[in-house]
Structures are given as structure tokens and as C-alpha cells.
Design an enzyme around this catalytic site. Structure first.
Site, PDB file in Angstrom:
ATOM      1  CE1 TYR A  83       8.248 -19.057 -42.684  1.00 26.10           C
ATOM      2  CE2 TYR A  83       6.369 -20.548 -42.682  1.00 26.10           C
ATOM      3  CZ  TYR A  83       7.398 -19.911 -43.354  1.00 26.10           C
ATOM      4  OH  TYR A  83       7.571 -20.142 -44.700  1.00 26.10           O
TER       5      TYR A  83
ATOM      6  CG  PHE B  58       2.432 -14.208 -47.626  1.00 27.41           C
ATOM      7  CD1 PHE B  58       2.029 -12.885 -47.689  1.00 27.41           C
ATOM      8  CD2 PHE B  58       2.370 -14.856 -46.397  1.00 27.41           C
ATOM      9  CE1 PHE B  58       1.569 -12.229 -46.551  1.00 27.41           C
ATOM     10  CE2 PHE B  58       1.912 -14.199 -45.256  1.00 27.41           C
ATOM     11  CZ  PHE B  58       1.510 -12.887 -45.333  1.00 27.41           C
ATOM     12  CD  GLU B  59       9.081 -17.465 -45.929  1.00 24.57           C
ATOM     13  OE1 GLU B  59      10.018 -16.664 -46.098  1.00 24.57           O
ATOM     14  OE2 GLU B  59       9.249 -18.659 -45.683  1.00 24.57           O
ATOM     15  CB  ILE B  60       4.683 -11.999 -41.942  1.00 27.08           C
ATOM     16  CG1 ILE B  60       4.052 -11.229 -43.109  1.00 27.08           C
ATOM     17  CG2 ILE B  60       5.081 -11.048 -40.815  1.00 27.08           C
ATOM     18  CD1 ILE B  60       2.746 -10.520 -42.750  1.00 27.08           C
TER      19      ILE B  60
END
Ligand code: GDP
Ligand code: MN
Length: 349
Positions: free
Chosen positions: A178, A235-237
Site C-alpha cells: 500500500y 491517490f493509491e497504488i
């Protein structure tokens, strides 16, 4: 043009070098966007920036999800902009509606109360379905089941600097699950009983709590109360297998049963952040300091001028949010976070 000095990377050695030709090893990854047809122009701006700054070199897929059918215009415009394959999914109605255990009258009264108190999105039904969907369901959509990694993109975001390496591969190579670029405090009124549910989960499922967890990022009193710090989830990767794990699903189900997505206004940002903080080891959470990002009203802009020049950034460093008192990365919290999360260069001090 670049001169020989560009190879001197000592001042920003944390940032992998920009490679103009994409690597051959492709990750099983996709962008994912939840949107309405009316979001088409705002999401187009986001896509254009993501493509210019990153995806034109990698051509990753892009999944669009909607509680309605996407119209021809939305599909035509977004397909033209994305350099990878675009895919469009309709959300199953049981993932975007009241579960049977929710008292809808109580939910309605709660919305009216939140509306009177002028809490942001407090009176909205759709916003609550959206937050619950992003918390518990997007990663189980049939289209998403095919992927291991996701990068969430919302309408009207900006990317201010080149991203010259494969962020998905970076996550995989470094054991990350995460990631985030901005952290801040959640509005207290939206989550009065969230931490009670979290404590219920911790008690019922000690097996899911990571040994080297980030409780000290989430709580200033050893877990008794929540300090409202969270990663901003627009925003997330992240790793989809983590979200589909027993640990995350047990966590989501515990929270969902308590009804706070409807009786309060729980956001997916604190829900994801607390899950990451408890079920992942610190080393599995990554701060993308080198991704310069904007979502109204906050900006993350690299503080090093050399980084901004090398990465062709167009943000004003004065807009950087990290030092603002409302950020969980402000000096008050900085030292704690520095020791908690890897990857934050000391140069920011
Ligand atoms: P904010 O960032 O918290 O102000 O919320 P947004 O309005 O940006 O919504 C978050 C995400 O969910 C965005 O990607 C929106 O496009 C999407 N979204 C919000 N509400 C709805 C909805 O009712 N239907 C659909 N399909 N998407 C929504
Ligand atoms: Mn948004």
C-alpha cells in the site's frame, strides 16, 4: 536538453532513474477510476497527465467503474486518451445499495442531522455508497479480479513531475502492499464510532494484526483512541490480493456490520489507512515522496530543486502541503512518521 551533469543523482538518490524505453517485464496492473458520465471532462484531464507523466511509456490498462452504464461519449473520449486497454464495468446493485442489516430510517435521520450540521457530503446518499464501495468492493469487481496491482485515479487530479520508473514494479520489488503521497487528519464528525469498530476487529481477529504494525501512526495512546491520521485515498497504488485477503475482508465486514458507512459518514481513506496500519508491516507501506500530486485542495511538491528540475516538475514548491499544520507529516508528526515508514529521505528535514 540534458547535459552530463544529469547523471549526478547523489542529491536525490532515492528516485530511480528515468528510463525512456519501458521495461519488457509488465506487471499485472491496472489504473482504476470510479466515475459518473458527468465526470468525463474532469477525468480526461487526469488521464492526460497520468499518460504524459507515466503511462505513455508503460501502456497499462485502465478500468472504469460506475453504478450506471457508461455512455458512448465517456467511452469514446477516455479510450482515445488512454495508451493501454480501457475497460468499462457496471457495479452490481448489491455492492451499491443498503445491506439488509441497515435500518434505512435511522440512516435517513443521520443524513438529515449531518446536513443540518453542514458536514461535507453529510446529507448525501450517493457519497456514502461511494465510500462503502471504495472501502469494500472495487477490488472484487469481476474486471478487477484479473489484476494484482491497482493505481487509483480520480477526476481533476494533477501529476506535476515525470515518473520515470514502473511504480508497480517498484512496489513488487520492494515488498510494498500500500502507498500514499499525502496524509492528513480526518474530520472528526464523520467517524465518531469508527475506532470502536476497529477495536472490535482487533479483539476478534488478533491473527490479522501484523507484528510490526503502525499503531503508533494511528494512535497516540497505544490504541485506545484514534488520532485521525490517515492517508489520502484519492491517490493509491496498492496490491489487490491484500485487499482480497481474509485479513482485509474480515476487517471490512466487521466495520460494515456496525453500519457507520450509513449512520455516520465513514470515508474510505481512514478505512483503508487503518487497515494498512494494522494488517501490514511498516515495511509494506510506501510513501511516494517523488510523486508530485494535486487533488483539491492539497498539493504534494518535491522540496528539492534538483529533483524538480530533473523530473521536469511544474508545481510551485510553496504549495507543498507537508509542513501545513493540518498534515500528519507536519513537523509535530514528522519524526514519528519518519521512523515508522521507510523511504522518506532525511533531506526533507
Ligand atoms: P471527494 O474527492 O471526496 O470530494 O469525492 P469525489 O466527488 O471526487 O468522489 C470520489 C470518487 O468517486 C471520484 O472518482 C468520483 O468520480 C467517484 N464518485 C463519487 N460519487 C459517485 C457516484 O455517485 N457514482 C459514481 N459512479 N462515481 C462516483
Ligand atoms: Mn475527489
Amino acid at each position: 536538453g540534458k547535459t552530463g551533469q544529469a547523471s549526478d543523482t547523489t542529491s536525490h538518490s532515492k528516485i530511480p532513474e528515468l528510463v525512456e524505453t519501458a521495461q519488457t517485464e509488465r506487471m499485472n496492473a491496472t489504473f482504476v477510476t470510479l466515475a459518473r458520465n458527468s465526470d468525463v471532462w474532469e477525468i480526461s484531464r487526469s488521464i492526460r497527465q497520468v499518460e504524459d507523466r507515466f503511462n505513455r511509456r508503460y501502456h497499462y490498462d485502465w478500468v472504469f467503474l460506475n453504478d450506471n452504464d457508461f455512455d458512448d461519449q465517456f467511452i469514446k473520449v477516455t479510450t482515445a486518451l488512454v495508451s493501454g486497454k480501457t475497460r468499462y464495468g457496471k457495479i452490481a446493485s448489491d455492492h451499491w445499495s443498503y445491506p439488509s442489516f441497515i435500518d434505512q430510517e435511522k440512516a435517513k435521520e443521520a443524513r438529515e442531522d449531518y446536513g443540518r450540521r453542514k458536514v461535507i457530503y453529510g446529507d448525501s446518499v450517493s457519497y456514502r455508497h461511494m465510500c462503502r464501495y471504495e472501502s469494500g468492493f472495487f477490488f472484487r469487481h469481476p474486471l478487477m479480479m484479473e489484476y494484482e496491482w491497482y493505481w487509483r485515479v480520480e477526476p481533476s487530479i494533477e501529476l506535476f513531475c515525470d515518473i520515470g520508473y514502473d511504480t508497480f514494479k517498484f512496489m513488487a520489488d520492494h515488498g510494498k502492499k500500500y502507498s500514499f503521497v499525502l496524509s492528513l487528519y480526518e474530520y472528526v464528525e464523520t467517524i465518531p464510532t469508527l475506532w470502536d469498530s476497529v477495536k472490535k476487529f482487533i479483539k476478534a481477529h488478533p491473527e490479522h494484526i501484523a507484528e510490526d504494525n503502525s499503531m503508533s501512526f494511528l494512535s497516540d495512546d497505544g490504541g485506545n483512541t484514534y488520532n485521525h491520521c490517515h492517508f489520502w485515498s484519492n491517490f493509491e497504488i496498492g496490491n489487490l490480493d491484500w485487499l482480497r485477503s481474509d485479513a482485509y475482508i474480515d476487517y471490512f465486514d466487521t466495520l460494515d456490520r456496525d453500519g457507520g458507512f450509513f449512520y455516520e459518514r465513514w470515508g474510505d481513506a481512514p478505512v483503508h489507512s487503518i487497515a494498512a496500519g494494522l494488517t501490514l508491516n511498516k515495511s509494506e507501506i510506501h510513501f511516494f515522496n517523488d510523486i508530485a500530486y494535486y487533488h483539491v485542495p492539497f498539493t504534494h511538491c518535491p522540496t528539492s530543486e534538483q529533483d524538480r528540475i530533473d523530473l521536469k516538475c511544474h508545481c510551485n514548491p510553496k504549495d507543498n502541503f507537508d509542513w501545513n499544520g493540518y498534515s500528519c507529516e507536519s513537523p509535530h508528526f514528522f519524526f514519528r512518521i519518519y521512523f515508522l515508514l521507510s523511504g522518506i529521505p532525511l533531506s526533507r528535514l
